[in-house]
Scaffold this motif. Structure first.
Motif, PDB file in Angstrom:
ATOM      1  N   THR A 113       0.936  -1.152   0.099  1.00 19.62           N
ATOM      2  CA  THR A 113      -0.146   0.048   0.072  1.00 19.62           C
ATOM      3  C   THR A 113       0.854   1.468   0.142  1.00 19.62           C
ATOM      4  OG1 THR A 113      -1.731  -1.023   1.193  1.00 19.62           O
ATOM      5  CG2 THR A 113      -1.631   1.266   1.320  1.00 19.62           C
ATOM      6  N   VAL A 114       1.941   1.275   0.854  1.00 21.23           N
ATOM      7  CA  VAL A 114       2.758   2.558   0.982  1.00 21.23           C
ATOM      8  C   VAL A 114       3.771   2.595  -0.048  1.00 21.23           C
ATOM      9  CG1 VAL A 114       4.358   3.711   2.506  1.00 21.23           C
ATOM     10  CG2 VAL A 114       2.546   2.324   3.458  1.00 21.23           C
ATOM     11  N   MET A 115       4.091   1.413  -0.796  1.00 19.94           N
ATOM     12  CA  MET A 115       4.975   1.493  -1.952  1.00 19.94           C
ATOM     13  C   MET A 115       4.174   1.951  -3.287  1.00 19.94           C
ATOM     14  SD  MET A 115       6.975  -2.150  -1.552  1.00 19.94           S
ATOM     15  CE  MET A 115       7.575  -2.352  -3.183  1.00 19.94           C
ATOM     16  N   HIS A 116       2.737   1.808  -3.260  1.00 19.49           N
ATOM     17  CA  HIS A 116       2.022   1.962  -4.459  1.00 19.49           C
ATOM     18  C   HIS A 116       2.017   3.470  -5.160  1.00 19.49           C
ATOM     19  CE1 HIS A 116      -0.867   0.842  -7.473  1.00 19.49           C
ATOM     20  NE2 HIS A 116      -1.547   1.872  -7.234  1.00 19.49           N
ATOM     21  N   HIS A 121       4.177   7.104  -9.611  1.00 16.47           N
ATOM     22  CA  HIS A 121       5.043   8.070  -9.948  1.00 16.47           C
ATOM     23  C   HIS A 121       6.329   7.354 -10.282  1.00 16.47           C
ATOM     24  CE1 HIS A 121       2.098  10.985  -8.534  1.00 16.47           C
ATOM     25  NE2 HIS A 121       1.719  10.021  -7.930  1.00 16.47           N
ATOM     26  N   ALA A 122       6.537   6.315 -10.602  1.00 18.31           N
ATOM     27  CA  ALA A 122       7.809   5.895 -11.224  1.00 18.31           C
ATOM     28  C   ALA A 122       8.960   6.190 -10.623  1.00 18.31           C
ATOM     29  CB  ALA A 122       7.950   6.277 -12.624  1.00 18.31           C
ATOM     30  N   ARG A 123       8.887   6.236  -8.935  1.00 18.27           N
ATOM     31  CA  ARG A 123      10.223   6.685  -8.318  1.00 18.27           C
ATOM     32  C   ARG A 123      11.085   5.583  -7.858  1.00 18.27           C
ATOM     33  NH1 ARG A 123       8.286  11.428  -5.178  1.00 18.27           N
ATOM     34  NH2 ARG A 123       7.218  12.631  -6.742  1.00 18.27           N
ATOM     35  N   GLY A 124      12.138   5.419  -8.432  1.00 20.83           N
ATOM     36  CA  GLY A 124      13.304   4.443  -8.036  1.00 20.83           C
ATOM     37  C   GLY A 124      12.865   3.041  -8.404  1.00 20.83           C
ATOM     38  N   GLU A 125      13.828   2.045  -8.038  1.00 21.28           N
ATOM     39  CA  GLU A 125      13.868   0.747  -8.604  1.00 21.28           C
ATOM     40  C   GLU A 125      13.089   0.185  -7.317  1.00 21.28           C
ATOM     41  OE1 GLU A 125      14.855  -0.932 -11.057  1.00 21.28           O
ATOM     42  OE2 GLU A 125      15.438   1.073 -11.814  1.00 21.28           O
ATOM     43  N   ARG A 126      12.434  -1.101  -7.591  1.00 20.56           N
ATOM     44  CA  ARG A 126      11.670  -1.757  -6.667  1.00 20.56           C
ATOM     45  C   ARG A 126      12.180  -1.886  -5.201  1.00 20.56           C
ATOM     46  NH1 ARG A 126       7.293  -5.143  -5.645  1.00 20.56           N
ATOM     47  NH2 ARG A 126       7.880  -6.209  -3.550  1.00 20.56           N
ATOM     48  N   ASN A 127      13.726  -2.403  -5.111  1.00 24.69           N
ATOM     49  CA  ASN A 127      14.369  -2.159  -3.731  1.00 24.69           C
ATOM     50  C   ASN A 127      14.230  -1.056  -3.140  1.00 24.69           C
ATOM     51  OD1 ASN A 127      14.676  -4.730  -3.921  1.00 24.69           O
ATOM     52  ND2 ASN A 127      16.877  -4.624  -4.903  1.00 24.69           N
ATOM     53  N   ALA A 128      14.422   0.080  -3.823  1.00 26.06           N
ATOM     54  CA  ALA A 128      14.778   1.420  -3.098  1.00 26.06           C
ATOM     55  C   ALA A 128      13.124   1.638  -2.893  1.00 26.06           C
ATOM     56  CB  ALA A 128      15.117   2.467  -4.336  1.00 26.06           C
ATOM     57  N   ARG A 129      12.334   1.445  -3.623  1.00 23.31           N
ATOM     58  CA  ARG A 129      10.753   1.906  -3.323  1.00 23.31           C
ATOM     59  C   ARG A 129      10.528   1.038  -1.872  1.00 23.31           C
ATOM     60  NH1 ARG A 129       9.214   1.451  -9.004  1.00 23.31           N
ATOM     61  NH2 ARG A 129       7.977  -0.656  -8.688  1.00 23.31           N
ATOM     62  N   GLU A 130      10.896  -0.282  -1.777  1.00 23.87           N
ATOM     63  CA  GLU A 130      10.598  -0.900  -0.562  1.00 23.87           C
ATOM     64  C   GLU A 130      11.169  -0.434   0.599  1.00 23.87           C
ATOM     65  OE1 GLU A 130      10.420  -5.051  -1.082  1.00 23.87           O
ATOM     66  OE2 GLU A 130      10.821  -5.574   0.907  1.00 23.87           O
ATOM     67  N   ALA A 134       9.366   1.278   3.821  1.00 23.79           N
ATOM     68  CA  ALA A 134       9.613   0.458   5.276  1.00 23.79           C
ATOM     69  C   ALA A 134      10.215   1.882   6.037  1.00 23.79           C
ATOM     70  CB  ALA A 134      10.869  -0.454   4.953  1.00 23.79           C
ATOM     71  N   ARG A 135      10.917   2.769   5.541  1.00 20.47           N
ATOM     72  CA  ARG A 135      11.393   3.837   6.320  1.00 20.47           C
ATOM     73  C   ARG A 135      10.108   4.682   6.888  1.00 20.47           C
ATOM     74  NH1 ARG A 135      13.841   8.601   7.783  1.00 20.47           N
ATOM     75  NH2 ARG A 135      12.929   9.775   6.023  1.00 20.47           N
ATOM     76  N   LEU A 136       9.236   5.109   6.067  1.00 17.03           N
ATOM     77  CA  LEU A 136       8.031   5.721   6.351  1.00 17.03           C
ATOM     78  C   LEU A 136       7.108   5.092   7.096  1.00 17.03           C
ATOM     79  CD1 LEU A 136       6.546   8.421   5.529  1.00 17.03           C
ATOM     80  CD2 LEU A 136       8.462   7.614   3.930  1.00 17.03           C
ATOM     81  N   LEU A 137       7.156   3.762   7.018  1.00 17.49           N
ATOM     82  CA  LEU A 137       6.119   2.814   8.023  1.00 17.49           C
ATOM     83  C   LEU A 137       6.771   3.071   9.639  1.00 17.49           C
ATOM     84  CD1 LEU A 137       4.876  -0.062   5.886  1.00 17.49           C
ATOM     85  CD2 LEU A 137       3.591   1.626   6.937  1.00 17.49           C
ATOM     86  N   ASP A 138       8.034   2.916   9.693  1.00 20.69           N
ATOM     87  CA  ASP A 138       8.929   3.036  10.842  1.00 20.69           C
ATOM     88  C   ASP A 138       8.629   4.416  11.400  1.00 20.69           C
ATOM     89  OD1 ASP A 138      10.113   0.695  10.635  1.00 20.69           O
ATOM     90  OD2 ASP A 138      12.054   1.479   9.874  1.00 20.69           O
TER      91      ASP A 138
END
Lengths: 336, 328
Positions: A113-116, A121-130, A134-138
């Motif tokens: 949900t938070v990665m969507h 908006h095509a920001r970053g690679e999948r890993n970077a998005r994750e 995760a940082r935002l959820l923290d």
């Protein structure tokens, strides 16, 4: 403040809807917003207060560019929302809605949900998005073990944290919060309000905070605008408006805040039994049928609009009433 | 004076999957005639389940168990469905939170009001109509004859809630149970409805059980208060005693987490950390221990001391000192 244009501004905006009254009867026009001007500066919080039908949620939808005004314009950094482009606009202005139960996709995990938004908006690679999600959820205080949970496994407060993380993941300039805590329990409400305040400092964002709860708005907002039937009837710095209201409707709202003081009883608002109906806005001052201080002129002449700067009130007798409201006898019971 | 309603050791269990949710865990509540009892708690605290138990309106598979539920001297826990139906709407009125979902959209307001009276009092159509008009006037609705012919969707939220109150009062009940009657309403309308309830109570001498999560409302209308947490009453007493000197950390936490008008901006609110525990599992000690700054190991294991004072009692091993609130 100063020379910089406000981050988000509303200029003399109107919005009408057509309401069906049945198959054969003519449609009626509902005047949701009738000429509203507001602005929020960088890193500031603007509160919008009013009761159901006052147009505050319509205004929120227009601020989010989900709905175009019939007249007037929404300005983002001084540029008309119509020229900014939907994708760009949504990256810079993000919502947090009231009901955390209906705003999260039940089939996506919290992390997805938070990665969507990042994917859209095509920001970053999948890993970077994750990593970023995760940082935002923290930051919003959700435990790691909840990342792969689905919304139905979370409590209302946790869901609202997810909604906030999702809104902030794109690093917007403005957050539009439409009653973000009114569906939550009291003890959880305080957690979410504190979180919003912390994150505002951390991200340096501006917030438009829409609520019917004046105590919450007073706690959170630099400026406040009180709406009634599609108009801003009073606006100004929150402390001024709360300490010395200049519109009888603001006064009634303030008196309706029930503080936990035993023995004070219930205030008599003297508002009568009329109910505001946006499909049938009264002539003159829209508040006059409920106003305990009305005079003949109130039902015929529209009072002059609020000034854009400072503490304004859309009332024929603002000065006289301000004096009366500020008097010792009228000091809102239980304050201070 | 004997209490009009007296609930002792009420338990409600709702089966889910392989286990059950122990929604109400040994609750005692009582209210005297002409008094207002406010039951306070957050979602899942069991406050609504306790109220529905009195009406015997619990969800289908829920199990109710109580030492006694005395209403006006009769143990209604022993009554059959037909006898309960005789009480409901007749001697015990109920007002729910959502007036839109508790009114039938297919019938006029008049029809629904009249049904109550005709059923319980066997009155004629014209007598029931007159009574309905009288009640609408009593709850402050102007032009009652016109309103009686309208359908629920034609009324505003505030008017619908007035209609609900009128309906609950049609047969002059001795007890009115109101479950969050103003939570869905605007703040100015909330104050008006609460005033209306208070005026009616004084005029008709009825007892009111008001269920709410809003301590502001409680302080302004309650004679006695019961604070519920995770299916138990953790603190109860006269409103004056409880608000002047809340002793249970949960009550203190609730009061502190409310934004106070006049305090202005800035200071973070003192939120209660954590969330409400699951009632799927048995909680051996104090249910609030996980969120409580005062809790120690003994609190988690139990038993929890219950202190009973004259107008105030609470279940806590480490209660706040008297008048702790002023130090905050």
């Amino acid at each position: 403040m100063g020379l910089e244009p406000p981050v988000l501004a509303v200029e003399n905006v109107f919005k009408r809807y057509q309401v069906s009254r049945g198959l054969l009867r003519p449609k009626r026009s509902l005047q949701a917003v009738r000429g509203v001007s507001l602005s929020v500066d960088k890193q500031r919080t603007l509160g919008i207060v009013g009761e159901s039908g006052c147009g505050k949620s319509t205004l929120a939808r227009m601020l989010l560019n989900l709905e175009r005004p019939d007249e007037g314009d929404i300005l983002l950094d001084g540029r008309s929302a119509g020229t900014v482009g939907r994708l760009d606009f949504s990256a810079r202005v993000q919502p947090v809605f009231q009901d955390p139960y209906s705003t999260l996709n039940p089939r996506r995990t919290i992390l997805e949900t938070v990665m969507h938004p990042l994917r859209v908006h095509a920001r970053g690679e999948r890993n970077a998005r994750e990593t970023r999600a995760a940082r935002l959820l923290d930051l919003v205080g959700l435990p790691r073990r909840a990342h792969h949970a689905h919304p139905n496994q979370l409590s209302g407060g946790q869901r609202q944290r997810v909604a906030i993380a999702r809104a902030l993941v794109l690093e917007p300039q403005v957050l539009i919060c439409d009653e973000p805590t009114s569906a939550l329990d009291v003890s959880i409400q305080a957690q979410i309000l504190n979180l919003i305040q912390e994150l505002q400092k951390e991200f340096g964002i501006s917030i438009v905070f829409i609520s019917h709860n004046l105590a919450v708005v007073e706690h959170l907002c630099d400026e406040v605008a009180v709406m009634y039937l599609g108009r801003v009837v009073e606006n100004g710095p929150t402390a001024d408006v709360m300490a010395s209201p200049r519109h009888p409707y603001t006064k009634a709202l303030l008196d309706s805040v029930l503080t936990p003081d035993v023995g004070l009883g219930l205030p008599d608002l003297q508002l009568g039994l009329e109910f505001p109906d946006p499909t049938n806005v009264p002539p003159g001052c829209a508040f006059h049928p409920r106003c305990p201080h009305r005079e003949p002129v109130c039902s015929t002449e529209v009072p002059p609009a609020c000034a854009q700067a400072g503490h304004g009130s859309e009332c024929h007798f603002a000065d006289r009433l301000a004096g009366a409201f500020a008097g010792p006898a009228a000091v809102c019971a239980g304050r201070g | 004076m004997a209490a009009l309603l007296d609930i002792r050791n009420l338990h409600v269990r709702i089966p889910v999957g392989f286990g059950h949710v122990h929604a109400v865990r040994g609750v005692n509540l009582s209210v005297e005639a002409g008094q207002t009892l406010c039951v306070v708690g957050e979602s899942g605290s069991g406050k609504s389940m306790s109220a529905l138990s009195v009406m015997n309106l619990l969800p289908p598979r829920a199990m109710r168990d109580a030492d006694r539920i005395l209403f006006d001297g009769v143990d209604i826990a022993q009554l059959g469905p037909r006898q309960m139906a005789e009480l409901r709407g007749n001697r015990i009125g109920m007002v729910f939170q959502e007036p839109m979902t508790s009114l039938n959209p297919a019938y006029t307001v008049g029809n629904q009001l009249m049904e109550v009276h005709r059923r319980h009092r066997g009155s004629s159509r014209s007598a029931a109509w007159a009574r309905a008009a009288e009640l609408l006037e009593l709850v402050g609705i102007s032009n009652p004859e016109m309103r009686l012919r309208q359908y629920p969707h034609q009324l505003s939220g505030g008017l619908r809630q007035r209609v609900m109150i009128a309906m609950a009062l049609m047969c002059e009940p001795g007890l009115l149970i109101a479950d969050e009657p103003t939570s869905a309403l605007d703040v100015t309308i909330q104050v008006q409805i609460l005033r209306l309830l208070r005026d009616l109570q004084r005029r008709l001498g009825i007892a009111v059980v008001l269920i709410t999560h809003d301590l502001g409302v409680v302080a302004r209308v309650a004679d006695t208060v019961a604070i519920m947490y995770a299916g138990q009453v953790v603190e109860t007493g006269s409103a004056r005693a409880v608000f002047a000197s809340p002793r249970h950390p949960y009550t203190n936490g609730l009061l502190r987490s409310m934004p106070k008008p006049g305090n202005g901006r800035g200071e973070p609110l003192q939120a209660i950390p954590g969330t409400v525990p699951s009632l799927l599992e048995t909680i051996p000690g104090c249910a609030f221990a996980e969120r409580c700054a005062r809790a120690d190991e003994a609190c988690r294991v139990g038993p929890i001391a219950t202190t009973i004072e004259e107008r105030h009692s609470f279940s806590c091993n480490h209660p706040a000192d008297i008048r702790a609130r002023e130090e905050v």
